[in-house]
Write a protein that holds these residues in place. Sequence first.
Motif, mmCIF file in Angstrom:
data_model
loop_
_atom_site.group_PDB
_atom_site.id
_atom_site.type_symbol
_atom_site.label_atom_id
_atom_site.label_comp_id
_atom_site.label_asym_id
_atom_site.label_seq_id
_atom_site.Cartn_x
_atom_site.Cartn_y
_atom_site.Cartn_z
ATOM 1 N N SER A 3 32.994 35.379 36.847
ATOM 2 C CA SER A 3 33.136 33.927 36.939
ATOM 3 C C SER A 3 32.783 33.350 38.309
ATOM 4 C CB SER A 3 34.564 33.516 36.587
ATOM 5 O OG SER A 3 35.452 33.768 37.665
ATOM 6 N N ARG A 4 32.624 34.217 39.290
ATOM 7 C CA ARG A 4 32.347 33.788 40.666
ATOM 8 C C ARG A 4 33.402 32.813 41.194
ATOM 9 N NH1 ARG A 4 26.191 34.244 42.204
ATOM 10 N NH2 ARG A 4 25.663 35.907 40.790
ATOM 11 N N GLY A 5 34.638 33.045 40.791
ATOM 12 C CA GLY A 5 35.756 32.262 41.293
ATOM 13 C C GLY A 5 36.031 30.981 40.533
ATOM 14 N N THR A 6 35.308 30.740 39.459
ATOM 15 C CA THR A 6 35.498 29.498 38.712
ATOM 16 C C THR A 6 36.557 29.616 37.632
ATOM 17 O OG1 THR A 6 33.749 30.025 37.119
ATOM 18 C CG2 THR A 6 33.104 28.792 39.099
ATOM 19 N N GLU A 40 40.354 30.950 36.421
ATOM 20 C CA GLU A 40 41.668 31.448 36.817
ATOM 21 C C GLU A 40 42.021 32.660 35.960
ATOM 22 O OE1 GLU A 40 43.922 30.547 39.271
ATOM 23 O OE2 GLU A 40 42.180 29.399 39.978
ATOM 24 N N GLY A 51 39.895 37.007 43.464
ATOM 25 C CA GLY A 51 39.160 36.629 44.676
ATOM 26 C C GLY A 51 37.894 37.441 44.883
ATOM 27 N N SER A 78 35.732 38.072 42.746
ATOM 28 C CA SER A 78 34.637 37.464 41.979
ATOM 29 C C SER A 78 33.766 36.541 42.826
ATOM 30 C CB SER A 78 35.186 36.706 40.770
ATOM 31 O OG SER A 78 35.883 35.551 41.173
ATOM 32 N N LYS A 79 34.282 36.096 43.947
ATOM 33 C CA LYS A 79 33.506 35.216 44.838
ATOM 34 C C LYS A 79 32.496 35.996 45.676
ATOM 35 C CE LYS A 79 37.383 32.068 45.171
ATOM 36 N NZ LYS A 79 38.477 31.600 46.011
ATOM 37 N N TYR A 80 32.607 37.302 45.674
ATOM 38 C CA TYR A 80 31.742 38.161 46.483
ATOM 39 C C TYR A 80 30.967 39.093 45.547
ATOM 40 C CZ TYR A 80 35.020 36.351 49.848
ATOM 41 O OH TYR A 80 35.795 35.490 50.595
ATOM 42 N N VAL A 81 29.799 38.668 45.154
ATOM 43 C CA VAL A 81 29.011 39.371 44.146
ATOM 44 C C VAL A 81 28.837 40.851 44.480
ATOM 45 C CG1 VAL A 81 26.769 39.441 42.991
ATOM 46 C CG2 VAL A 81 27.828 37.248 43.529
#
Length: 153
Positions: A104-107, A109, A123, A125-128
């Motif tokens: 989800s790249r942080g999108t 929950e 968290g 998910s924000k760092y591919v």
Amino acid sequence: MSDLGQLYQQIILDHSRKRSGEGLTSKPAQHVAENHQYNPTCGDDIIVRVHLDDGGERIDSLTWEGDGCSISMAAASVLAEMSPGMTLEEFHAMVDHFRQMLRSRGTEEPDEEVLGDAAAFAGVSKYVARVKCAMLAWVAAEEASRDAATVVR
């Protein structure tokens, strides 16, 4: 960092230090399989062994051995702690939720009802570049559980 973010970070650190399920166990079982996964990008390496109950429908134990970053080792530890007792259907649903959260790249929950402590990896998910680290043991366990369900010794 939010209180929730700090809690999640602490869960990952705790599991990377005091690892659940580390060390491959061997016990008599009709349904057992293992899977090896390697991440050439960062060198994470893991083998996961899944023992199913005699009916081949429920995870009896999930153990592993590996070497890698704190994220991959903590993800394996959380998985090993959560999986025993789950039906294969419950287990695969949890893996799918985890995968979806990480993609989800942080999108998105995390659903803590489904993921428990694994929600701490939201968290990541924000760092591919770190997603594969978190997924490594989960992919190995997913494959091993499928193989264990079809193998009768």
